[in-house]
Enzyme design. Sequence first.
Site, PDB file in Angstrom:
ATOM      1  N   LYS A 123       0.820  -1.220   0.000  1.00 45.66           N
ATOM      2  CA  LYS A 123       0.000   0.000   0.000  1.00 45.66           C
ATOM      3  C   LYS A 123       0.852   1.268   0.000  1.00 45.66           C
ATOM      4  CE  LYS A 123      -4.527  -1.225   1.759  1.00 45.66           C
ATOM      5  NZ  LYS A 123      -5.551  -0.878   2.732  1.00 45.66           N
ATOM      6  N   LYS A 206      -5.395 -11.158  -6.136  1.00 41.95           N
ATOM      7  CA  LYS A 206      -6.622 -11.453  -5.385  1.00 41.95           C
ATOM      8  C   LYS A 206      -7.755 -10.518  -5.828  1.00 41.95           C
ATOM      9  CE  LYS A 206      -6.599  -8.618  -1.358  1.00 41.95           C
ATOM     10  NZ  LYS A 206      -6.706  -8.270  -0.017  1.00 41.95           N
ATOM     11  N   LYS A 209     -11.601  -4.908  -3.708  1.00 42.37           N
ATOM     12  CA  LYS A 209     -12.472  -3.757  -3.954  1.00 42.37           C
ATOM     13  C   LYS A 209     -11.676  -2.580  -4.511  1.00 42.37           C
ATOM     14  CE  LYS A 209     -12.609  -3.634   1.046  1.00 42.37           C
ATOM     15  NZ  LYS A 209     -13.442  -4.088   2.125  1.00 42.37           N
TER      16      LYS A 209
HETATM   17  P1  TYM Z   1     -10.507  -6.432   4.459  1.00 40.23           P
HETATM   18  O1  TYM Z   1     -11.519  -5.394   4.736  1.00 40.23           O
HETATM   19  O2  TYM Z   1      -9.510  -6.192   3.378  1.00 40.23           O
HETATM   20  O3  TYM Z   1     -11.216  -7.802   4.115  1.00 40.23           O
HETATM   21  C1  TYM Z   1     -12.187  -8.357   4.997  1.00 40.23           C
HETATM   22  C2  TYM Z   1     -12.100  -9.880   5.002  1.00 40.23           C
HETATM   23  O4  TYM Z   1     -12.293 -10.389   3.676  1.00 40.23           O
HETATM   24  C3  TYM Z   1     -11.217 -11.248   3.343  1.00 40.23           C
HETATM   25  N1  TYM Z   1     -10.942 -11.122   1.908  1.00 40.23           N
HETATM   26  C4  TYM Z   1     -10.832 -12.158   1.076  1.00 40.23           C
HETATM   27  N2  TYM Z   1     -10.939 -13.482   1.276  1.00 40.23           N
HETATM   28  C5  TYM Z   1     -10.782 -14.286   0.205  1.00 40.23           C
HETATM   29  N3  TYM Z   1     -10.517 -13.818  -1.048  1.00 40.23           N
HETATM   30  C6  TYM Z   1     -10.390 -12.505  -1.286  1.00 40.23           C
HETATM   31  N4  TYM Z   1     -10.157 -12.055  -2.513  1.00 40.23           N
HETATM   32  C7  TYM Z   1     -10.557 -11.595  -0.194  1.00 40.23           C
HETATM   33  N5  TYM Z   1     -10.521 -10.246  -0.081  1.00 40.23           N
HETATM   34  C8  TYM Z   1     -10.748  -9.974   1.217  1.00 40.23           C
HETATM   35  C9  TYM Z   1     -10.045 -10.761   4.189  1.00 40.23           C
HETATM   36  O5  TYM Z   1      -9.068 -11.760   4.359  1.00 40.23           O
HETATM   37  C10 TYM Z   1     -10.723 -10.396   5.475  1.00 40.23           C
HETATM   38  O6  TYM Z   1     -10.909 -11.526   6.289  1.00 40.23           O
HETATM   39  N6  TYM Z   1      -7.139  -5.951   8.115  1.00 40.23           N
HETATM   40  C11 TYM Z   1      -8.451  -6.473   7.802  1.00 40.23           C
HETATM   41  C12 TYM Z   1      -9.561  -5.902   8.657  1.00 40.23           C
HETATM   42  C13 TYM Z   1      -9.360  -6.044  10.123  1.00 40.23           C
HETATM   43  C14 TYM Z   1      -9.444  -7.250  10.864  1.00 40.23           C
HETATM   44  C15 TYM Z   1      -9.225  -6.872  12.215  1.00 40.23           C
HETATM   45  C16 TYM Z   1      -9.686  -8.571  10.511  1.00 40.23           C
HETATM   46  C17 TYM Z   1      -9.079  -5.050  11.011  1.00 40.23           C
HETATM   47  N7  TYM Z   1      -9.024  -5.541  12.281  1.00 40.23           N
HETATM   48  C18 TYM Z   1      -9.234  -7.839  13.227  1.00 40.23           C
HETATM   49  C19 TYM Z   1      -9.687  -9.511  11.533  1.00 40.23           C
HETATM   50  C20 TYM Z   1      -9.473  -9.155  12.874  1.00 40.23           C
HETATM   51  C21 TYM Z   1      -8.762  -6.123   6.353  1.00 40.23           C
HETATM   52  O7  TYM Z   1      -8.229  -5.220   5.781  1.00 40.23           O
HETATM   53  O8  TYM Z   1      -9.754  -6.830   5.797  1.00 40.23           O
END
Ligand code: TYM
Length: 344
Positions: A123, A206, A209
């Site tokens: 990022k 992957k 969004k």
């Molecule tokens: P974020 O918002 O990018 O994504 C949310 C969840 O969706 C999963 N995910 C995917 N799984 C499979 N294939 C994909 N293409 C894909 N894109 C997204 C992510 O693995 C995630 O589980 N850092 C985290 C948010 C967060 C968090 C936390 C998660 C903040 N605090 C505490 C768990 C526990 C994030 O950016 O997710």
Amino acid sequence: MTDAATANAAFTPRVFSGIQPSGGLTLGNYLGAMKRFVEMQETGIETLYCMVDLHAITVWQDPAALTRNTRELAAGFIAAGLDPAKSMLFNQSQVPEHAQLGWIFNCVARMGWMGRMTQWKDKAGKHSENASLGLFGYPALMAADILVYHTTQVPVGEDQKQHLELTRDIAAKFNHDYGVEFFPITEPVIEGAATRVMSLRDGSKKMSKSDPSDMSRINMTDDADAIAKKIRKARTDPDPLPEALKDLDDRPEARNLVNIYAALAEITPQAVLDEHGGAQFGAFKPALAELAVDKLGPISAEMSRLMDDPAEIDRMLADGAARARTIAAPILKKTYEIVGMVGA
Ligand code: TYM
């Protein structure tokens, strides 16, 4: 038992996970995270799910869009099957204990650990001088999200694995530095056919969004025509589907579509091949599109119905936040005591 399981035996099983309200929900978020959140809710373990708005603002968010995306994400959680009476659903900024524990963890985590995070490198890239300090410290706040509830299990997609390892490192360093067994060594739960849903345009990236091409992803708000078109145009190779899973090893795009089918149909990827092995994509893609529309259509319809009543969504989030605080506040208080803060 693993070391972590032994260390965690003293903690009540508890599930926490979060999603950033930084744009629309994708099929990757749904299959990799949300659908699995619902499954964990049904196990009877206490579950907390959070819209991590403080994380979202580590990169610029238009304020009106952040508000709308947070409500839309909440609507997505409920439409996907989360029951606000069973799970605590809330946005992160409403539970100040996350940011408070996050500060303590900023002082536990080391600069070197943060600098090694692939998300930071991706990022911030070559422009790290211009990246926000919040983006650098992102994983420490994530550790606080998890540990402020003494969470034992975190369901996530594959891309979050490194952050969860860091969470374990922070818990272990805190426990070691202060001579306590206070924070659990949390287990990541990365399971199922869709832990890494790939872009429909490039099987090595992957589904995300933030991808500039909308054709690369299925959004949870896409209508039936858009879903069918994106699947029809998804990149594939010219060969038919094989009978054996190992024959998909070098065919990432084909493997991705099989995985998506498996996760939506709740069967194994091999079972998909048992049914569709030998089929050309000209036949498999329409079957996948029909399945996707069938499964996602009701969710997107329910999301737009819920979005008609934002006050009800806000009320539900406030209620979830109040319940979450009853768990987080005593854990933060105890942390302050351990650290030696007067008046904790
Ligand atoms: P974020 O918002 O990018 O994504 C949310 C969840 O969706 C999963 N995910 C995917 N799984 C499979 N294939 C994909 N293409 C894909 N894109 C997204 C992510 O693995 C995630 O589980 N850092 C985290 C948010 C967060 C968090 C936390 C998660 C903040 N605090 C505490 C768990 C526990 C994030 O950016 O997710």
